[in-house]
Write a protein that holds these residues in place. Structure first.
Motif, PDB file in Angstrom:
ATOM      1  N   ALA A 316       0.830  -1.202   0.000  1.00  0.00           N
ATOM      2  CA  ALA A 316       0.000   0.000   0.000  1.00  0.00           C
ATOM      3  C   ALA A 316       0.863   1.250   0.000  1.00  0.00           C
ATOM      4  N   ALA A 319       1.928   1.993  -3.454  1.00  0.00           N
ATOM      5  CA  ALA A 319       0.832   2.596  -4.202  1.00  0.00           C
ATOM      6  C   ALA A 319       0.698   4.077  -3.858  1.00  0.00           C
ATOM      7  N   GLU A 320       0.868   4.424  -2.579  1.00  0.00           N
ATOM      8  CA  GLU A 320       0.805   5.824  -2.170  1.00  0.00           C
ATOM      9  C   GLU A 320       1.904   6.630  -2.844  1.00  0.00           C
ATOM     10  N   LEU A 345      -5.212   5.704 -11.109  1.00  0.00           N
ATOM     11  CA  LEU A 345      -5.358   5.264  -9.722  1.00  0.00           C
ATOM     12  C   LEU A 345      -4.492   4.035  -9.484  1.00  0.00           C
ATOM     13  N   TRP A 346      -3.627   4.115  -8.439  1.00  0.00           N
ATOM     14  CA  TRP A 346      -2.736   3.019  -8.070  1.00  0.00           C
ATOM     15  C   TRP A 346      -3.243   2.386  -6.780  1.00  0.00           C
ATOM     16  N   THR A 347      -3.302   1.069  -6.745  1.00  0.00           N
ATOM     17  CA  THR A 347      -3.664   0.350  -5.529  1.00  0.00           C
ATOM     18  C   THR A 347      -2.756  -0.867  -5.374  1.00  0.00           C
ATOM     19  N   SER A 349      -1.677  -4.167  -2.152  1.00  0.00           N
ATOM     20  CA  SER A 349      -1.887  -4.696  -0.797  1.00  0.00           C
ATOM     21  C   SER A 349      -0.853  -5.730  -0.422  1.00  0.00           C
ATOM     22  N   GLU A 354      -1.755  -2.491  -8.923  1.00  0.00           N
ATOM     23  CA  GLU A 354      -2.756  -2.317  -9.961  1.00  0.00           C
ATOM     24  C   GLU A 354      -2.814  -0.857 -10.358  1.00  0.00           C
TER      25      GLU A 354
END
Length: 361
Positions: A316, A319-320, A345-347, A349, A354
């Protein structure tokens, strides 16, 4: 009397064929010109015709009902040998036409007036003419208008010729650019294979892949007519092999693209976004050289979506950082998305990254 050949007949015919007008379909722009000529000159027959080898061919006509006639009975075949504008008040008083069945039969053509159509080299190609079944004369105004209309015919033909020449030149330039890009990409790949510096090898492979991807885009654009759109499925099929050469041998790349027709600008941006994501995944997501990358492009030209995923080690926090554009690759992707008025948009976990790019609404 059969018309004589022009003194420069071979050159004249070459010029006529250079315009590519013979045996084309009827077109409104020319039909309207003969309608105007017939109306202004108060003549039942008006034609735009071209004198070909052995025939007289009509691009547009009013009151005639045929597309060609033999050269033996052509009135215009005589006229193109004479001057810029020819008016014959009574054809039966003209020795060249007095025995012509088109003039002697009932109802024959007893009056003729035509403005000669000349090619860029000054040689006559045909005429814009009006005919009547009774002897008569045009007024000065009618002669002027017929002459102006004939210039409109040649202006249209010259414009089309110029556009065709520009199209051929553009395609030749595109072809050379595409070949140059492909050569540069191949040269970078060759240098990458020869170097023992792994960091340099990766950078050269990355640069080579980007160049070859641009070459693939040029190849796709090279096959388009002006104003056409790019078939995204076809484009990504071209670049898949180059993208696969960028990832490790044990990694996998899958690309699924719907049959979307996109503008060249949209296609180029999408291609670069996918390039950047694949490159970033290889550099930062695959620690042991294994993994998979999936790219899905779906929707239509107005409402499309790009989804890029890998199964690497991104968290995460990664992604940030991507959302904050901390790296060059992520900055490039956000810049490309902005150019398309889209959001990126990036995500993540911990099981992969993604990227989802969609137009703003």
């Amino acid at each position: 009397m059969k018309p004589c050949l022009h003194p420069q007949e071979e050159e004249r015919l070459r010029e006529l064929r250079r315009y590519g007008i013979l045996d084309t379909e009827r077109e409104k722009v020319f039909d309207e010109l003969v309608e105007i000529a017939s109306d202004i000159c108060e003549a039942p027959v008006s034609v735009v015709n071209f004198i070909d080898a052995g025939r007289q061919w009509f691009k547009a006509e009013v009151g005639l009902g045929v597309r060609s006639t033999p050269i033996e009975t052509s009135l215009c075949g005589h006229v193109i040998l004479q001057g810029d504008f020819v008016e014959i008040p009574d054809t039966l008083q003209d020795e060249r036409m007095a025995d012509n069945p088109l003039c002697t039969s009932e109802p024959g053509f007893r009056f003729y007036a035509g403005a000669v159509l000349k090619g860029a080299n000054g040689l006559p190609l045909g005429t814009l003419c009006v005919l009547d079944h009774k002897p008569r004369r045009l007024t000065d105004r009618q002669r002027r208008i017929l002459t102006v209309l004939s210039k409109h015919v040649m202006s249209e033909l010259n414009l089309r010729l110029a556009l065709e020449q520009e199209r051929v030149l553009r395609r030749e330039v595109d072809h050379r650019v595409k070949n140059s890009l492909a050569s540069i990409g191949a040269m970078l790949s060759m240098k990458a294979r020869r170097t023992s510096n792994e960091t340099l090898k990766m950078e050269l492979d990355d640069a080579g892949t980007r160049i070859r991807s641009l070459s693939s885009l040029h190849a796709e654009l090279h096959e388009l007519e002006s104003g056409d759109c790019v078939d995204l499925r076809s484009l990504f099929e071209r670049v898949q092999a180059d993208l696969r050469s960028l990832i490790p041998d044990d990694a996998k790349l899958s690309i699924y693209v719907e049959a979307i027709k996109a503008t060249p600008q949209l296609a180029n941006a999408m291609l670069l976004i996918v390039n950047e994501f694949v490159s970033n995944s290889v550099k930062h997501g695959f620690q042991d050289g294994e993994g998979s990358i999936t790219v899905v492009v779906e929707g239509d030209a107005q409402s499309w979506t790009i989804v890029c995923q890998d199964d690497g080690t991104a968290t995460a926090l990664d992604a940030e950082q991507a959302m904050s554009k901390s790296g060059l690759g992520t900055r490039v992707i956000h810049s490309l998305a902005n150019s398309l008025n889209a959001d990126a948009l990036w995500t993540a976990s911990g099981t992969g990254m993604e990227l989802r790019v969609t137009p703003k609404h």
